[in-house]
Scaffold this motif. Structure first.
Motif, PDB file in Angstrom:
ATOM      1  N   GLU A  21       8.300  -5.545 -12.580  1.00 26.67           N
ATOM      2  CA  GLU A  21       8.270  -5.010 -11.218  1.00 26.67           C
ATOM      3  C   GLU A  21       7.699  -3.592 -11.196  1.00 26.67           C
ATOM      4  OE1 GLU A  21       9.038  -6.864  -8.405  1.00 26.67           O
ATOM      5  OE2 GLU A  21       9.081  -8.435  -9.917  1.00 26.67           O
ATOM      6  N   LEU A  22       8.061  -2.791 -12.190  1.00 30.95           N
ATOM      7  CA  LEU A  22       7.524  -1.428 -12.260  1.00 30.95           C
ATOM      8  C   LEU A  22       6.021  -1.449 -12.493  1.00 30.95           C
ATOM      9  CD1 LEU A  22      10.276   0.377 -14.373  1.00 30.95           C
ATOM     10  CD2 LEU A  22       9.852   0.571 -11.913  1.00 30.95           C
ATOM     11  N   ILE A  23       5.563  -2.372 -13.306  1.00 27.40           N
ATOM     12  CA  ILE A  23       4.121  -2.502 -13.559  1.00 27.40           C
ATOM     13  C   ILE A  23       3.402  -2.934 -12.281  1.00 27.40           C
ATOM     14  CG2 ILE A  23       2.393  -3.853 -14.812  1.00 27.40           C
ATOM     15  CD1 ILE A  23       4.392  -3.764 -17.217  1.00 27.40           C
ATOM     16  N   LYS A  24       3.984  -3.890 -11.557  1.00 34.65           N
ATOM     17  CA  LYS A  24       3.387  -4.325 -10.285  1.00 34.65           C
ATOM     18  C   LYS A  24       3.284  -3.158  -9.303  1.00 34.65           C
ATOM     19  CE  LYS A  24       5.061  -9.089 -10.090  1.00 34.65           C
ATOM     20  NZ  LYS A  24       5.932  -9.990  -9.292  1.00 34.65           N
ATOM     21  N   LEU A  25       4.364  -2.381  -9.213  1.00 36.84           N
ATOM     22  CA  LEU A  25       4.365  -1.237  -8.308  1.00 36.84           C
ATOM     23  C   LEU A  25       3.303  -0.227  -8.726  1.00 36.84           C
ATOM     24  CD1 LEU A  25       5.538   0.455  -6.004  1.00 36.84           C
ATOM     25  CD2 LEU A  25       7.252   1.302  -7.627  1.00 36.84           C
ATOM     26  N   GLY A  26       3.217   0.063 -10.002  1.00 36.16           N
ATOM     27  CA  GLY A  26       2.214   1.007 -10.499  1.00 36.16           C
ATOM     28  C   GLY A  26       0.802   0.556 -10.194  1.00 36.16           C
ATOM     29  N   LYS A  27       0.542  -0.736 -10.364  1.00 40.84           N
ATOM     30  CA  LYS A  27      -0.794  -1.272 -10.078  1.00 40.84           C
ATOM     31  C   LYS A  27      -1.093  -1.201  -8.586  1.00 40.84           C
ATOM     32  CE  LYS A  27      -1.442  -4.196 -14.092  1.00 40.84           C
ATOM     33  NZ  LYS A  27      -2.338  -3.249 -14.725  1.00 40.84           N
ATOM     34  N   ARG A  28      -0.053  -1.381  -7.787  1.00 41.03           N
ATOM     35  CA  ARG A  28      -0.225  -1.294  -6.328  1.00 41.03           C
ATOM     36  C   ARG A  28      -0.580   0.140  -5.912  1.00 41.03           C
ATOM     37  NH1 ARG A  28      -1.117  -4.756  -2.214  1.00 41.03           N
ATOM     38  NH2 ARG A  28       0.045  -4.198  -0.379  1.00 41.03           N
ATOM     39  N   ILE A  29       0.085   1.107  -6.502  1.00 45.03           N
ATOM     40  CA  ILE A  29      -0.221   2.511  -6.215  1.00 45.03           C
ATOM     41  C   ILE A  29      -1.644   2.828  -6.664  1.00 45.03           C
ATOM     42  CG2 ILE A  29       0.345   4.899  -6.835  1.00 45.03           C
ATOM     43  CD1 ILE A  29       3.314   3.924  -7.000  1.00 45.03           C
ATOM     44  N   GLU A  30      -1.993   2.379  -7.844  1.00 53.63           N
ATOM     45  CA  GLU A  30      -3.346   2.619  -8.354  1.00 53.63           C
ATOM     46  C   GLU A  30      -4.393   1.959  -7.444  1.00 53.63           C
ATOM     47  OE1 GLU A  30      -5.722   2.291 -12.554  1.00 53.63           O
ATOM     48  OE2 GLU A  30      -4.376   0.646 -12.033  1.00 53.63           O
ATOM     49  N   TYR A  31      -4.111   0.737  -6.981  1.00 52.82           N
ATOM     50  CA  TYR A  31      -5.033   0.030  -6.087  1.00 52.82           C
ATOM     51  C   TYR A  31      -5.319   0.862  -4.832  1.00 52.82           C
ATOM     52  CZ  TYR A  31      -6.463  -3.143  -2.379  1.00 52.82           C
ATOM     53  OH  TYR A  31      -7.115  -3.716  -1.311  1.00 52.82           O
ATOM     54  N   PHE A  32      -4.263   1.341  -4.181  1.00 52.00           N
ATOM     55  CA  PHE A  32      -4.463   2.128  -2.962  1.00 52.00           C
ATOM     56  C   PHE A  32      -5.110   3.474  -3.256  1.00 52.00           C
ATOM     57  CE2 PHE A  32      -1.297  -0.800  -1.087  1.00 52.00           C
ATOM     58  CZ  PHE A  32      -2.015  -1.164   0.043  1.00 52.00           C
ATOM     59  N   ARG A  33      -4.778   4.060  -4.396  1.00 53.05           N
ATOM     60  CA  ARG A  33      -5.400   5.334  -4.768  1.00 53.05           C
ATOM     61  C   ARG A  33      -6.909   5.162  -4.939  1.00 53.05           C
ATOM     62  NH1 ARG A  33      -7.040   7.283  -9.408  1.00 53.05           N
ATOM     63  NH2 ARG A  33      -5.881   5.835 -10.722  1.00 53.05           N
ATOM     64  N   LEU A  43      -4.324  12.843  -5.898  1.00 50.66           N
ATOM     65  CA  LEU A  43      -3.104  12.257  -5.352  1.00 50.66           C
ATOM     66  C   LEU A  43      -1.879  13.050  -5.774  1.00 50.66           C
ATOM     67  CD1 LEU A  43      -1.638  10.098  -3.743  1.00 50.66           C
ATOM     68  CD2 LEU A  43      -1.704   8.627  -5.781  1.00 50.66           C
ATOM     69  N   SER A  44      -1.846  13.474  -7.021  1.00 52.15           N
ATOM     70  CA  SER A  44      -0.689  14.257  -7.461  1.00 52.15           C
ATOM     71  C   SER A  44      -0.621  15.592  -6.728  1.00 52.15           C
ATOM     72  CB  SER A  44      -0.702  14.452  -8.984  1.00 52.15           C
ATOM     73  OG  SER A  44      -1.812  15.189  -9.388  1.00 52.15           O
ATOM     74  N   ALA A  73       3.193   7.173  -0.577  1.00 49.65           N
ATOM     75  CA  ALA A  73       2.644   6.389   0.536  1.00 49.65           C
ATOM     76  C   ALA A  73       2.008   7.302   1.581  1.00 49.65           C
ATOM     77  CB  ALA A  73       3.731   5.518   1.165  1.00 49.65           C
ATOM     78  N   ALA A  74       2.687   8.387   1.927  1.00 52.69           N
ATOM     79  CA  ALA A  74       2.145   9.330   2.910  1.00 52.69           C
ATOM     80  C   ALA A  74       0.844   9.947   2.406  1.00 52.69           C
ATOM     81  CB  ALA A  74       3.175  10.418   3.217  1.00 52.69           C
ATOM     82  N   ALA A  75       0.805  10.307   1.134  1.00 55.03           N
ATOM     83  CA  ALA A  75      -0.405  10.903   0.560  1.00 55.03           C
ATOM     84  C   ALA A  75      -1.559   9.910   0.541  1.00 55.03           C
ATOM     85  CB  ALA A  75      -0.124  11.411  -0.852  1.00 55.03           C
ATOM     86  N   LEU A  76      -1.229   8.625   0.451  1.00 54.27           N
ATOM     87  CA  LEU A  76      -2.267   7.576   0.473  1.00 54.27           C
ATOM     88  C   LEU A  76      -2.640   7.174   1.897  1.00 54.27           C
ATOM     89  CD1 LEU A  76      -0.883   5.316  -2.399  1.00 54.27           C
ATOM     90  CD2 LEU A  76      -3.003   6.667  -2.456  1.00 54.27           C
ATOM     91  N   GLY A  77      -1.874   7.662   2.877  1.00 57.33           N
ATOM     92  CA  GLY A  77      -2.151   7.330   4.276  1.00 57.33           C
ATOM     93  C   GLY A  77      -1.732   5.926   4.656  1.00 57.33           C
ATOM     94  N   ILE A  78      -0.692   5.412   3.986  1.00 56.66           N
ATOM     95  CA  ILE A  78      -0.201   4.066   4.286  1.00 56.66           C
ATOM     96  C   ILE A  78       1.306   4.120   4.516  1.00 56.66           C
ATOM     97  CG2 ILE A  78      -2.017   2.889   2.993  1.00 56.66           C
ATOM     98  CD1 ILE A  78      -0.005   2.496   0.712  1.00 56.66           C
ATOM     99  N   LYS A  79       1.840   3.042   5.081  1.00 51.88           N
ATOM    100  CA  LYS A  79       3.290   2.931   5.268  1.00 51.88           C
ATOM    101  C   LYS A  79       3.928   2.537   3.941  1.00 51.88           C
ATOM    102  CE  LYS A  79       2.989   1.419  10.032  1.00 51.88           C
ATOM    103  NZ  LYS A  79       3.298   0.355  10.981  1.00 51.88           N
TER     104      LYS A  79
END
Length: 87
Positions: A21-33, A43-44, A73-79
């Motif tokens: 789950e942590l890997i999925k979340l990390g990939k999701r953050i990377e995708y939006f970044r 982003l940081s 999420a706010a820094a990426l401009g998404i909910k």
């Protein structure tokens, strides 16, 4: 089956699920970044995280606190719900 063995086996399965789950979340953050064209540094800077922390989050190495996820999420401009929709 011995109770200790059962507990250890169950714990390993739970830990593995959490890691996935942590890997999925990390990939999701990377995708939006990447979708927004931001570098990890940018982003940081936007959300006040250390670059190394963001890197560990994207690689699924750390559990992320709720408020940190909101800032990302706010820094990426998404909910936040959009960031967490990875099932």
């Amino acid at each position: 089956m011995h109770a200790c063995k059962l507990f250890a086996t169950g714990f390993i399965k739970i830990a593995y699920m959490q890691d996935k789950e942590l890997i999925k979340l990390g990939k999701r953050i990377e995708y939006f970044r990447l979708k927004t064209g931001l570098s990890k540094s940018a982003l940081s800077f936007r959300n006040g995280l250390e670059l190394s922390t963001l890197s560990r989050i994207e690689n699924g190495k750390v559990e992320v606190k709720y408020l940190t996820l909101k800032r990302i999420a706010a820094a990426l401009g998404i909910k936040l719900s959009e960031l967490l929709d990875f099932d």
